[in-house]
Design an enzyme around this catalytic site. Structure first.
Site, mmCIF file in Angstrom:
data_model
loop_
_atom_site.group_PDB
_atom_site.id
_atom_site.type_symbol
_atom_site.label_atom_id
_atom_site.label_comp_id
_atom_site.label_asym_id
_atom_site.label_seq_id
_atom_site.Cartn_x
_atom_site.Cartn_y
_atom_site.Cartn_z
ATOM 1 N N ASP A 107 -69.414 -68.829 17.898
ATOM 2 C CA ASP A 107 -70.354 -67.950 17.965
ATOM 3 C C ASP A 107 -69.915 -66.775 16.927
ATOM 4 O O ASP A 107 -68.981 -66.633 16.683
ATOM 5 C CB ASP A 107 -70.482 -67.179 19.297
ATOM 6 C CG ASP A 107 -71.144 -68.037 20.393
ATOM 7 O OD1 ASP A 107 -71.720 -69.007 19.956
ATOM 8 O OD2 ASP A 107 -70.757 -67.653 21.492
ATOM 9 N N ARG A 157 -75.526 -72.589 12.706
ATOM 10 C CA ARG A 157 -76.534 -72.388 13.609
ATOM 11 C C ARG A 157 -77.134 -70.847 13.057
ATOM 12 O O ARG A 157 -76.415 -69.952 13.041
ATOM 13 C CB ARG A 157 -76.006 -72.089 14.813
ATOM 14 C CG ARG A 157 -76.897 -71.433 15.904
ATOM 15 C CD ARG A 157 -76.147 -70.824 17.097
ATOM 16 N NE ARG A 157 -75.673 -71.746 18.172
ATOM 17 C CZ ARG A 157 -74.616 -71.586 18.903
ATOM 18 N NH1 ARG A 157 -73.823 -70.444 18.711
ATOM 19 N NH2 ARG A 157 -74.161 -72.389 19.758
ATOM 20 N N THR A 199 -83.638 -69.660 17.964
ATOM 21 C CA THR A 199 -84.395 -68.710 18.183
ATOM 22 C C THR A 199 -85.371 -68.713 19.071
ATOM 23 O O THR A 199 -85.648 -70.108 19.413
ATOM 24 C CB THR A 199 -85.278 -68.114 16.775
ATOM 25 O OG1 THR A 199 -85.950 -66.965 16.973
ATOM 26 C CG2 THR A 199 -85.998 -69.317 16.103
HETATM 27 P P1 FAD Z 1 -86.760 -62.320 19.218
HETATM 28 O O1 FAD Z 1 -87.971 -61.637 18.399
HETATM 29 O O2 FAD Z 1 -85.767 -61.238 19.794
HETATM 30 O O3 FAD Z 1 -87.552 -62.850 20.508
HETATM 31 C C1 FAD Z 1 -88.621 -63.920 20.381
HETATM 32 C C2 FAD Z 1 -89.174 -64.064 21.489
HETATM 33 O O4 FAD Z 1 -88.315 -64.630 22.588
HETATM 34 C C3 FAD Z 1 -90.204 -62.782 22.173
HETATM 35 O O5 FAD Z 1 -91.148 -63.168 22.888
HETATM 36 C C4 FAD Z 1 -89.020 -62.117 23.163
HETATM 37 O O6 FAD Z 1 -89.828 -61.735 24.078
HETATM 38 C C5 FAD Z 1 -88.457 -63.576 23.699
HETATM 39 N N1 FAD Z 1 -87.136 -63.309 23.832
HETATM 40 C C6 FAD Z 1 -85.988 -62.985 22.997
HETATM 41 N N2 FAD Z 1 -84.683 -62.727 23.638
HETATM 42 C C7 FAD Z 1 -85.151 -62.919 24.991
HETATM 43 C C8 FAD Z 1 -84.405 -62.629 26.042
HETATM 44 N N3 FAD Z 1 -83.294 -62.256 26.183
HETATM 45 N N4 FAD Z 1 -85.191 -62.748 27.378
HETATM 46 C C9 FAD Z 1 -86.421 -62.844 27.352
HETATM 47 N N5 FAD Z 1 -87.039 -63.276 26.444
HETATM 48 C C10 FAD Z 1 -86.508 -63.133 25.112
HETATM 49 N N6 FAD Z 1 -76.448 -63.726 18.529
HETATM 50 C C11 FAD Z 1 -75.309 -63.580 17.795
HETATM 51 O O7 FAD Z 1 -75.416 -62.436 17.213
HETATM 52 N N7 FAD Z 1 -74.401 -64.337 17.735
HETATM 53 C C12 FAD Z 1 -74.264 -65.745 18.288
HETATM 54 O O8 FAD Z 1 -73.209 -66.367 18.085
HETATM 55 C C13 FAD Z 1 -75.419 -66.080 18.876
HETATM 56 N N8 FAD Z 1 -75.578 -67.273 19.673
HETATM 57 C C14 FAD Z 1 -76.836 -67.834 19.828
HETATM 58 C C15 FAD Z 1 -76.879 -69.112 20.151
HETATM 59 C C16 FAD Z 1 -78.127 -69.373 20.648
HETATM 60 C C17 FAD Z 1 -78.199 -70.931 21.080
HETATM 61 C C18 FAD Z 1 -79.410 -68.464 20.707
HETATM 62 C C19 FAD Z 1 -80.512 -68.939 21.122
HETATM 63 C C20 FAD Z 1 -79.185 -67.550 20.417
HETATM 64 C C21 FAD Z 1 -77.833 -66.749 19.954
HETATM 65 N N9 FAD Z 1 -77.683 -65.363 19.567
HETATM 66 C C22 FAD Z 1 -76.353 -64.916 18.973
HETATM 67 C C23 FAD Z 1 -78.703 -64.534 19.903
HETATM 68 C C24 FAD Z 1 -79.678 -64.219 18.731
HETATM 69 O O9 FAD Z 1 -78.911 -63.416 17.837
HETATM 70 C C25 FAD Z 1 -80.885 -63.336 19.260
HETATM 71 O O10 FAD Z 1 -80.253 -61.972 19.640
HETATM 72 C C26 FAD Z 1 -81.774 -63.484 20.513
HETATM 73 O O11 FAD Z 1 -81.948 -65.213 20.254
HETATM 74 C C27 FAD Z 1 -83.012 -63.072 20.467
HETATM 75 O O12 FAD Z 1 -83.557 -63.228 19.336
HETATM 76 P P2 FAD Z 1 -84.808 -64.193 19.029
HETATM 77 O O13 FAD Z 1 -84.538 -64.788 17.705
HETATM 78 O O14 FAD Z 1 -85.180 -65.049 20.093
HETATM 79 O O15 FAD Z 1 -85.826 -63.310 18.460
#
Ligand code: FAD
Length: 285
Positions: A107, A157, A199
């Site tokens: 991560d 990732r 995402t």
């Molecule tokens: P967004 O624009 O935030 O969301 C897109 C859609 O998904 C919107 O409809 C929103 O409402 C919905 N959504 C998003 N998040 C949520 C939530 N928490 N609850 C409910 N609905 C939500 N980040 C790091 O900085 N470092 C890492 O190592 C890391 N590892 C990850 C590993 C995985 C497998 C995933 C899926 C995410 C990881 N993240 C990590 C988190 C990532 O950076 C984002 O903060 C998170 O995925 C939300 O962004 P999004 O791309 O989904 O887009």
């Protein structure tokens, strides 16, 4: 308390329930990505405890024949103590993972740790090929980092990024982050190696699917436990490789706070779960 409060986003305090969720996922064609919660430790005993947790998780994945991977945070494995200790700790996890054929993701935490994380990744990936690293589309530096990783056939990732950063380190606002994600995604498809699209953003997922058709490649999606599980199921039902990130352990608060920062209503959902003692995911099977 964790059994009820954060249960939508966090499997629970113990490995056992995380493994049960992996089994449920596997029945639906989704693989699990286990993360033992914890970060920012300066205590060698805590580092050793985290290593032991990961070793146990790997052994259980193997014993139960689960389709599962691991995701680890380097500040949980000693990065605040020294790069050397962190490298040794991650090596111990990787040795066990390699024996059991379990893939391990790093991560990426706040940008203070990006450079040391990349250095540790580059050093260890030469010995352990079942290792990938996360990159954050929100950071301006990521394009260069990705280019370097692609030159060395790294496994990436791609996420948007969950940490609060100084404005000058960012590519721009939410729209610009999405554009940058799309651009980086294209590079990943051009690179032709393995990578994960992590995402929940419908537009980016559609773009990844479109790019996969253009490049005749299989996209691999990863989503977080408790977030858009309907989308996760649809992707799996459409035949895409899908992974679910399943955190477990007692140090749940920093992780939960990041999920609330992404979506404020998650705090209300957690409260509702607490009082109703209900978890929607349990109704999926
Ligand atoms: P967004 O624009 O935030 O969301 C897109 C859609 O998904 C919107 O409809 C929103 O409402 C919905 N959504 C998003 N998040 C949520 C939530 N928490 N609850 C409910 N609905 C939500 N980040 C790091 O900085 N470092 C890492 O190592 C890391 N590892 C990850 C590993 C995985 C497998 C995933 C899926 C995410 C990881 N993240 C990590 C988190 C990532 O950076 C984002 O903060 C998170 O995925 C939300 O962004 P999004 O791309 O989904 O887009």
């Amino acid at each position: 308390m964790l059994d009820r409060f954060g249960r939508r986003f966090i499997a629970g305090p113990a490995l056992e329930r995380a493994l049960v969720l992996v089994r449920e996922d596997n029945l639906l064609g989704v693989y699990g990505i286990l993360n033992y919660l914890g970060e920012h430790t300066k205590d060698v005993k805590e580092v050793d405890a985290a290593i032991a947790q990961y070793v146990e998780a790997i052994q259980e994945i193997k014993r139960r024949q689960l389709d599962a991977q691991l995701s680890v945070k380097l500040t949980q494995l000693g990065l605040l103590i020294s790069e050397e200790i962190c490298t040794k700790s991650l090596s111990k996890v990787l040795q066990e993972a390699q024996k059991a054929n379990v893939f391990v993701w790093i991560d990426i935490e706040s940008s203070v740790y990006t450079t040391p994380s990349l250095v540790i990744y580059s050093n260890l990936v030469q010995q352990y090929n079942g290792l990938g690293i996360t990159l954050q589309a929100m950071l301006a530096r990521t394009e260069v980092d990705l280019n370097n990783l692609l030159l060395n056939k790294g496994t990436v990732r791609l996420v948007k990024g969950a940490y609060k950063e100084k404005k000058e380190l960012l590519v721009g606002d939410r729209g610009v982050v999405r554009e940058n994600y799309r651009k980086l995604l294209q590079k990943l498809f051009e690179g032709g190696g393995r990578f994960a699209v992590a995402t929940h953003d419908d537009i980016l997922i559609q773009q990844a699917i479109a790019l996969s058709e253009e490049y005749e490649a299989e996209p691999e999606f990863q989503l977080l436990l408790g977030v858009r599980e309907g989308l996760q199921m649809r992707l799996a039902a459409d035949g895409y490789r899908v992974g679910e990130y399943i955190p477990y352990g007692r140090q749940w608060f920093p992780y939960f706070r990041r999920r609330v920062r992404e979506k404020k209503t998650n705090a209300l959902l957690a409260l509702k779960d607490f009082f109703m003692y209900r978890h929607e995911r349990l109704t999926r099977l």
